[in-house]
Design a protein around this motif. Structure first.
Motif, PDB file in Angstrom:
ATOM      1  N   PHE A  24       0.854  -1.167   0.000  1.00  0.00           N
ATOM      2  CA  PHE A  24       0.000   0.000   0.000  1.00  0.00           C
ATOM      3  C   PHE A  24       0.896   1.224   0.000  1.00  0.00           C
ATOM      4  N   LEU A  25       0.435   2.280  -0.615  1.00  0.00           N
ATOM      5  CA  LEU A  25       1.294   3.441  -0.812  1.00  0.00           C
ATOM      6  C   LEU A  25       1.703   4.102   0.497  1.00  0.00           C
ATOM      7  N   ASN A  26       0.836   4.124   1.509  1.00  0.00           N
ATOM      8  CA  ASN A  26       1.146   4.825   2.744  1.00  0.00           C
ATOM      9  C   ASN A  26       1.728   3.921   3.822  1.00  0.00           C
ATOM     10  N   GLN A  27       1.872   2.639   3.570  1.00  0.00           N
ATOM     11  CA  GLN A  27       2.361   1.704   4.573  1.00  0.00           C
ATOM     12  C   GLN A  27       3.796   1.283   4.261  1.00  0.00           C
ATOM     13  N   PRO A  28       4.640   1.162   5.307  1.00  0.00           N
ATOM     14  CA  PRO A  28       5.988   0.633   5.051  1.00  0.00           C
ATOM     15  C   PRO A  28       5.905  -0.858   4.739  1.00  0.00           C
ATOM     16  N   VAL A  29       6.794  -1.315   3.907  1.00  0.00           N
ATOM     17  CA  VAL A  29       6.813  -2.709   3.489  1.00  0.00           C
ATOM     18  C   VAL A  29       7.782  -3.470   4.380  1.00  0.00           C
ATOM     19  N   PRO A  30       7.321  -4.557   5.065  1.00  0.00           N
ATOM     20  CA  PRO A  30       8.254  -5.346   5.865  1.00  0.00           C
ATOM     21  C   PRO A  30       9.226  -6.080   4.949  1.00  0.00           C
ATOM     22  N   GLN A  31      10.433  -6.231   5.418  1.00  0.00           N
ATOM     23  CA  GLN A  31      11.477  -6.864   4.619  1.00  0.00           C
ATOM     24  C   GLN A  31      11.550  -8.348   4.949  1.00  0.00           C
ATOM     25  N   GLY A  32      11.917  -9.143   3.998  1.00  0.00           N
ATOM     26  CA  GLY A  32      12.097 -10.581   4.198  1.00  0.00           C
ATOM     27  C   GLY A  32      10.992 -11.349   3.512  1.00  0.00           C
ATOM     28  N   PRO A  33      11.252 -12.605   3.189  1.00  0.00           N
ATOM     29  CA  PRO A  33      10.275 -13.383   2.434  1.00  0.00           C
ATOM     30  C   PRO A  33       9.098 -13.891   3.266  1.00  0.00           C
ATOM     31  N   TYR A  34       9.221 -13.963   4.619  1.00  0.00           N
ATOM     32  CA  TYR A  34       8.165 -14.578   5.416  1.00  0.00           C
ATOM     33  C   TYR A  34       7.510 -13.612   6.397  1.00  0.00           C
ATOM     34  N   THR A  35       7.716 -12.333   6.261  1.00  0.00           N
ATOM     35  CA  THR A  35       7.116 -11.397   7.206  1.00  0.00           C
ATOM     36  C   THR A  35       5.693 -11.074   6.802  1.00  0.00           C
ATOM     37  N   GLN A  36       4.871 -10.854   7.807  1.00  0.00           N
ATOM     38  CA  GLN A  36       3.491 -10.456   7.574  1.00  0.00           C
ATOM     39  C   GLN A  36       3.197  -9.253   8.444  1.00  0.00           C
ATOM     40  N   GLY A  37       2.389  -8.399   7.992  1.00  0.00           N
ATOM     41  CA  GLY A  37       2.031  -7.227   8.770  1.00  0.00           C
ATOM     42  C   GLY A  37       0.537  -7.018   8.715  1.00  0.00           C
ATOM     43  N   PRO A  38       0.036  -6.139   9.577  1.00  0.00           N
ATOM     44  CA  PRO A  38      -1.403  -5.897   9.556  1.00  0.00           C
ATOM     45  C   PRO A  38      -1.808  -5.083   8.332  1.00  0.00           C
ATOM     46  N   TYR A  39      -3.028  -5.282   7.910  1.00  0.00           N
ATOM     47  CA  TYR A  39      -3.578  -4.478   6.827  1.00  0.00           C
ATOM     48  C   TYR A  39      -3.860  -3.077   7.362  1.00  0.00           C
ATOM     49  N   PRO A  40      -3.961  -2.099   6.511  1.00  0.00           N
ATOM     50  CA  PRO A  40      -4.250  -0.743   6.993  1.00  0.00           C
ATOM     51  C   PRO A  40      -5.601  -0.698   7.709  1.00  0.00           C
ATOM     52  N   GLY A  41      -5.622  -0.084   8.875  1.00  0.00           N
ATOM     53  CA  GLY A  41      -6.841   0.038   9.648  1.00  0.00           C
ATOM     54  C   GLY A  41      -7.152  -1.170  10.498  1.00  0.00           C
ATOM     55  N   GLN A  42      -6.365  -2.229  10.401  1.00  0.00           N
ATOM     56  CA  GLN A  42      -6.599  -3.435  11.185  1.00  0.00           C
ATOM     57  C   GLN A  42      -5.884  -3.290  12.528  1.00  0.00           C
ATOM     58  N   PRO A  43      -6.586  -3.546  13.646  1.00  0.00           N
ATOM     59  CA  PRO A  43      -5.928  -3.406  14.947  1.00  0.00           C
ATOM     60  C   PRO A  43      -4.947  -4.556  15.181  1.00  0.00           C
ATOM     61  N   VAL A  44      -3.916  -4.279  15.917  1.00  0.00           N
ATOM     62  CA  VAL A  44      -2.915  -5.284  16.250  1.00  0.00           C
ATOM     63  C   VAL A  44      -3.342  -5.948  17.553  1.00  0.00           C
ATOM     64  N   VAL A  45      -3.414  -7.261  17.574  1.00  0.00           N
ATOM     65  CA  VAL A  45      -3.828  -8.010  18.745  1.00  0.00           C
ATOM     66  C   VAL A  45      -2.633  -8.781  19.269  1.00  0.00           C
ATOM     67  N   THR A  46      -2.326  -8.588  20.536  1.00  0.00           N
ATOM     68  CA  THR A  46      -1.242  -9.317  21.165  1.00  0.00           C
ATOM     69  C   THR A  46      -1.835 -10.475  21.950  1.00  0.00           C
ATOM     70  N   VAL A  47      -1.331 -11.663  21.718  1.00  0.00           N
ATOM     71  CA  VAL A  47      -1.849 -12.860  22.362  1.00  0.00           C
ATOM     72  C   VAL A  47      -0.853 -13.319  23.414  1.00  0.00           C
ATOM     73  N   GLN A  48      -1.357 -13.585  24.624  1.00  0.00           N
ATOM     74  CA  GLN A  48      -0.492 -14.074  25.680  1.00  0.00           C
ATOM     75  C   GLN A  48      -0.313 -15.575  25.525  1.00  0.00           C
ATOM     76  N   PRO A  49       0.843 -16.105  25.902  1.00  0.00           N
ATOM     77  CA  PRO A  49       1.059 -17.548  25.768  1.00  0.00           C
ATOM     78  C   PRO A  49       0.170 -18.319  26.749  1.00  0.00           C
ATOM     79  N   ALA A  50      -0.212 -19.511  26.356  1.00  0.00           N
ATOM     80  CA  ALA A  50      -1.050 -20.355  27.201  1.00  0.00           C
ATOM     81  C   ALA A  50      -0.210 -20.943  28.327  1.00  0.00           C
ATOM     82  N   VAL A  51      -0.804 -21.025  29.503  1.00  0.00           N
ATOM     83  CA  VAL A  51      -0.125 -21.586  30.663  1.00  0.00           C
ATOM     84  C   VAL A  51      -0.837 -22.881  31.019  1.00  0.00           C
ATOM     85  N   PHE A  52      -0.087 -23.962  31.088  1.00  0.00           N
ATOM     86  CA  PHE A  52      -0.644 -25.248  31.443  1.00  0.00           C
ATOM     87  C   PHE A  52      -0.194 -25.599  32.848  1.00  0.00           C
ATOM     88  N   VAL A  53      -1.166 -25.916  33.717  1.00  0.00           N
ATOM     89  CA  VAL A  53      -0.863 -26.291  35.087  1.00  0.00           C
ATOM     90  C   VAL A  53      -1.134 -27.781  35.211  1.00  0.00           C
TER      91      VAL A  53
END
Length: 156
Positions: free
Chosen positions: A41-70
């Motif tokens: 997209f014209l206004n978004q920076p392009v991530p470098q590398g063959p396997y990187t993914q980034g959010p689409y414009p306007g898409q919120p970034v969600v951080t997921v916490q790791p699962a804890v097994f007891v």
């Protein structure tokens, strides 16, 4: 009706040399970009590398916490489950109370294995109480049967 119009053609399409009032712009030029997916997209920076993914414009970034097994370990000093006593009560004394005591004995064994001491102690106490009650009721019934048989035989 105009004879130059065909039935299959929409109105206004009879003269192809006529142009609409909108200016005609040439189509955009082809951009060859095989290494990046999704397309840049014209206004978004392009991530470098063959396997990187980034959010689409306007898409919120969600951080997921790791699962804890007891995992719970079995108790080092298990609570007694009175399983044999429950089976004896069920078979020889009082079937309904013996079945209930057997269920609580098995629950005690499961709680011991899961490491839940409080639940194991509660189930163990209930199983012991039901076993004592079933044994008492069974002994009273056996004594009453013996006394009634003696009375019946002595009357004859």
């Amino acid at each position: 009706m105009d004879p130059s119009h065909s039935i299959n053609q929409p109105p206004g399409s009879s003269n192809s040399s006529e142009k609409s009032g909108m200016p005609e712009a040439p189509p955009p030029a082809y951009q060859h970009n095989p290494a990046v997916y999704p397309p840049t997209f014209l206004n978004q920076p392009v991530p470098q590398g063959p396997y990187t993914q980034g959010p689409y414009p306007g898409q919120p970034v969600v951080t997921v916490q790791p699962a804890v097994f007891v995992t719970a370990a079995p108790l080092a000093n298990p609570v007694p489950d009175y399983l044999a006593y429950s089976i004896f009560t069920m078979l020889c004394c009082c079937l309904p109370l013996g079945i209930a005591a057997l269920i609580y004995s098995i629950s005690t064994r499961d709680a011991n294995f899961a490491g839940q001491r409080e639940l194991a102690e509660k189930n163990s106490k209930t199983a012991l109480t039901l076993n004592h009650l079933g044994l008492g009721i069974g002994l009273v019934i056996i004594v009453l049967i013996i006394i009634s048989q003696i009375v019946i035989l002595s009357v004859r």
